[in-house]
Design a protein around this motif. Structure first.
Motif, PDB file in Angstrom:
ATOM      1  N   ILE A  14      -1.011  -6.386   4.729  1.00 16.24           N
ATOM      2  CA  ILE A  14      -0.620  -6.820   3.433  1.00 16.24           C
ATOM      3  C   ILE A  14       0.609  -6.137   3.330  1.00 16.24           C
ATOM      4  O   ILE A  14       1.057  -4.941   2.885  1.00 16.24           O
ATOM      5  CB  ILE A  14      -1.505  -6.719   1.583  1.00 16.24           C
ATOM      6  CG1 ILE A  14      -2.489  -7.542   2.451  1.00 16.24           C
ATOM      7  CG2 ILE A  14      -0.928  -7.487   1.071  1.00 16.24           C
ATOM      8  CD1 ILE A  14      -3.698  -7.562   1.118  1.00 16.24           C
ATOM      9  N   ALA A  15       2.081  -6.891   3.393  1.00 24.54           N
ATOM     10  CA  ALA A  15       3.406  -6.235   3.361  1.00 24.54           C
ATOM     11  C   ALA A  15       3.542  -6.301   1.502  1.00 24.54           C
ATOM     12  O   ALA A  15       3.372  -7.923   0.848  1.00 24.54           O
ATOM     13  CB  ALA A  15       4.262  -7.265   4.011  1.00 24.54           C
ATOM     14  N   GLN A  16       3.928  -4.986   0.832  1.00 20.36           N
ATOM     15  CA  GLN A  16       3.840  -5.097  -0.976  1.00 20.36           C
ATOM     16  C   GLN A  16       5.602  -5.447  -0.310  1.00 20.36           C
ATOM     17  O   GLN A  16       5.861  -3.541  -0.385  1.00 20.36           O
ATOM     18  CB  GLN A  16       3.202  -4.338  -0.935  1.00 20.36           C
ATOM     19  CG  GLN A  16       3.695  -3.551  -2.791  1.00 20.36           C
ATOM     20  CD  GLN A  16       2.773  -3.068  -3.574  1.00 20.36           C
ATOM     21  OE1 GLN A  16       1.997  -2.682  -2.467  1.00 20.36           O
ATOM     22  NE2 GLN A  16       3.562  -1.946  -3.651  1.00 20.36           N
ATOM     23  N   VAL A  17       6.072  -5.665  -1.150  1.00 22.30           N
ATOM     24  CA  VAL A  17       7.862  -5.767  -0.683  1.00 22.30           C
ATOM     25  C   VAL A  17       8.119  -5.777  -2.349  1.00 22.30           C
ATOM     26  O   VAL A  17       8.228  -6.722  -3.130  1.00 22.30           O
ATOM     27  CB  VAL A  17       8.665  -6.980  -0.181  1.00 22.30           C
ATOM     28  CG1 VAL A  17      10.248  -6.672   0.238  1.00 22.30           C
ATOM     29  CG2 VAL A  17       8.319  -7.336   1.189  1.00 22.30           C
ATOM     30  N   HIS A  18       8.792  -4.664  -2.842  1.00 19.11           N
ATOM     31  CA  HIS A  18       9.861  -4.161  -3.392  1.00 19.11           C
ATOM     32  C   HIS A  18      11.270  -4.164  -3.024  1.00 19.11           C
ATOM     33  O   HIS A  18      11.313  -3.318  -2.099  1.00 19.11           O
ATOM     34  CB  HIS A  18       9.496  -3.853  -4.540  1.00 19.11           C
ATOM     35  CG  HIS A  18       9.013  -2.049  -3.612  1.00 19.11           C
ATOM     36  ND1 HIS A  18      10.276  -1.267  -3.708  1.00 19.11           N
ATOM     37  CD2 HIS A  18       7.879  -1.769  -2.850  1.00 19.11           C
ATOM     38  CE1 HIS A  18       9.252  -0.009  -3.218  1.00 19.11           C
ATOM     39  NE2 HIS A  18       8.463  -1.154  -3.083  1.00 19.11           N
ATOM     40  N   GLY A  19      12.929  -4.329  -3.809  1.00 21.25           N
ATOM     41  CA  GLY A  19      13.805  -3.783  -2.712  1.00 21.25           C
ATOM     42  C   GLY A  19      13.949  -4.940  -1.820  1.00 21.25           C
ATOM     43  O   GLY A  19      14.305  -5.525  -2.185  1.00 21.25           O
ATOM     44  N   ALA A  20      14.166  -4.418  -0.806  1.00 19.46           N
ATOM     45  CA  ALA A  20      14.622  -5.437   0.791  1.00 19.46           C
ATOM     46  C   ALA A  20      13.540  -5.237   1.672  1.00 19.46           C
ATOM     47  O   ALA A  20      13.331  -4.258   2.014  1.00 19.46           O
ATOM     48  CB  ALA A  20      16.357  -5.311   0.498  1.00 19.46           C
ATOM     49  N   ALA A  21      13.421  -6.678   2.358  1.00 17.22           N
ATOM     50  CA  ALA A  21      13.272  -6.519   3.493  1.00 17.22           C
ATOM     51  C   ALA A  21      14.019  -7.368   4.139  1.00 17.22           C
ATOM     52  O   ALA A  21      14.005  -8.410   4.522  1.00 17.22           O
ATOM     53  CB  ALA A  21      11.572  -7.302   3.708  1.00 17.22           C
ATOM     54  N   VAL A  22      14.985  -6.280   4.732  1.00 15.45           N
ATOM     55  CA  VAL A  22      16.304  -7.168   5.566  1.00 15.45           C
ATOM     56  C   VAL A  22      15.889  -6.615   7.212  1.00 15.45           C
ATOM     57  O   VAL A  22      15.902  -5.757   7.453  1.00 15.45           O
ATOM     58  CB  VAL A  22      17.141  -6.466   4.917  1.00 15.45           C
ATOM     59  CG1 VAL A  22      18.597  -6.861   5.199  1.00 15.45           C
ATOM     60  CG2 VAL A  22      17.422  -6.866   3.339  1.00 15.45           C
ATOM     61  N   ALA A  23      16.533  -7.193   8.297  1.00 21.58           N
ATOM     62  CA  ALA A  23      16.614  -7.502   9.393  1.00 21.58           C
ATOM     63  C   ALA A  23      15.303  -7.011  10.066  1.00 21.58           C
ATOM     64  O   ALA A  23      14.865  -8.547   9.618  1.00 21.58           O
ATOM     65  CB  ALA A  23      18.451  -6.399   9.911  1.00 21.58           C
ATOM     66  N   GLY A  24      15.238  -5.669  10.230  1.00 21.95           N
ATOM     67  CA  GLY A  24      14.374  -5.522  11.034  1.00 21.95           C
ATOM     68  C   GLY A  24      12.974  -4.963   9.900  1.00 21.95           C
ATOM     69  O   GLY A  24      11.888  -5.536  10.410  1.00 21.95           O
ATOM     70  N   GLY A  25      13.894  -5.213   8.777  1.00 23.37           N
ATOM     71  CA  GLY A  25      12.482  -4.593   7.495  1.00 23.37           C
ATOM     72  C   GLY A  25      11.356  -6.421   7.304  1.00 23.37           C
ATOM     73  O   GLY A  25      10.498  -6.083   6.846  1.00 23.37           O
ATOM     74  N   SER A  26      12.511  -7.529   7.559  1.00 24.44           N
ATOM     75  CA  SER A  26      11.595  -9.385   7.290  1.00 24.44           C
ATOM     76  C   SER A  26      11.052  -8.770   8.832  1.00 24.44           C
ATOM     77  O   SER A  26       9.269  -9.421   8.568  1.00 24.44           O
ATOM     78  CB  SER A  26      12.804  -9.931   7.027  1.00 24.44           C
ATOM     79  OG  SER A  26      13.391  -9.877   8.110  1.00 24.44           O
TER      80      SER A  26
END
Length: 198
Positions: free
Chosen positions: A24-36
């Motif tokens: 499970i990914a818990q995303v706060h802030g940003a999941a951008v580029a490789g983070g996505s």
């Protein structure tokens, strides 16, 4: 070199998809580029309503190597996201079906904990079998897509636009290169680059 490095990254990110346990990914802030890429390789994604997700390098200098976008939201919506490189909020991501759920930031941790606890109440062998069946639906095409996108990711950095972006980053800084990349004047500048190559 680009291929070997990015394949290693892709294989690492994909461990979340191939893991025997649910992720499970818990995303706060940003999941951008490789983070996505990392978030979308997880089985489930829960984001803060105002968190952001997207792949801005698709505008120039990148291709998402895990190739998860189309599998999560379908071809047309994936094209919309990767043709524009836009960032969208958690609320928008949930609405388009990219993620499981978006909740206010203050509820994010509790929401994910409750979900994880509910999943943990199922025997591990059952979870593994369900994951294998569902992953098996896309694994063959996914591996082919990842190979192609990893090759293309390297090409984007060595294309005329990619080289121009790197040079601008070096000369004026990364933020200035991003501003230039997203400005209306950018189109004319890159047209000139292409003419000089052709």
């Amino acid at each position: 070199m680009d291929y070997a490095m990015m394949k290693e990254n892709t294989d690492c990110f994909s461990e979340l998809f191939h893991s025997h346990k649910p992720t499970i990914a818990q995303v706060h802030g940003a999941a951008v580029a490789g983070g996505s890429d990392i978030a979308l390789c997880c089985d489930l994604v829960v984001m803060g309503t105002n968190a952001r997700i997207g792949y801005p390098p698709s505008r120039v200098w990148g291709c998402p190597t895990t190739a998860m976008w189309a599998y999560r939201i379908g071809v047309e919506k994936a094209k919309r996201m990767l043709f524009t490189g836009d960032l969208i909020s958690g609320a928008e991501a949930a609405e388009m079906g990219l993620i499981l759920k978006a909740v206010p930031e203050g509820e994010l941790e509790e929401t994910v904990t409750l979900l994880a606890s509910r999943i943990a109440s199922v025997p591990q062998n059952q979870l593994w079998m369900q994951k294998q069946v569902i992953n098996g639906f896309i694994e063959g095409p996914l591996l082919r897509s990842q190979k192609l996108s990893t090759i293309f990711d390297g090409i984007t950095r060595n294309s005329p636009e990619g080289v121009a972006f790197q040079e601008l980053s070096k000369d004026k800084g990364f933020k200035a290169a991003i501003q230039e990349r997203d400005s209306p004047a950018r189109s004319e500048r890159y047209r000139k680059v292409w003419k000089s190559v052709l």
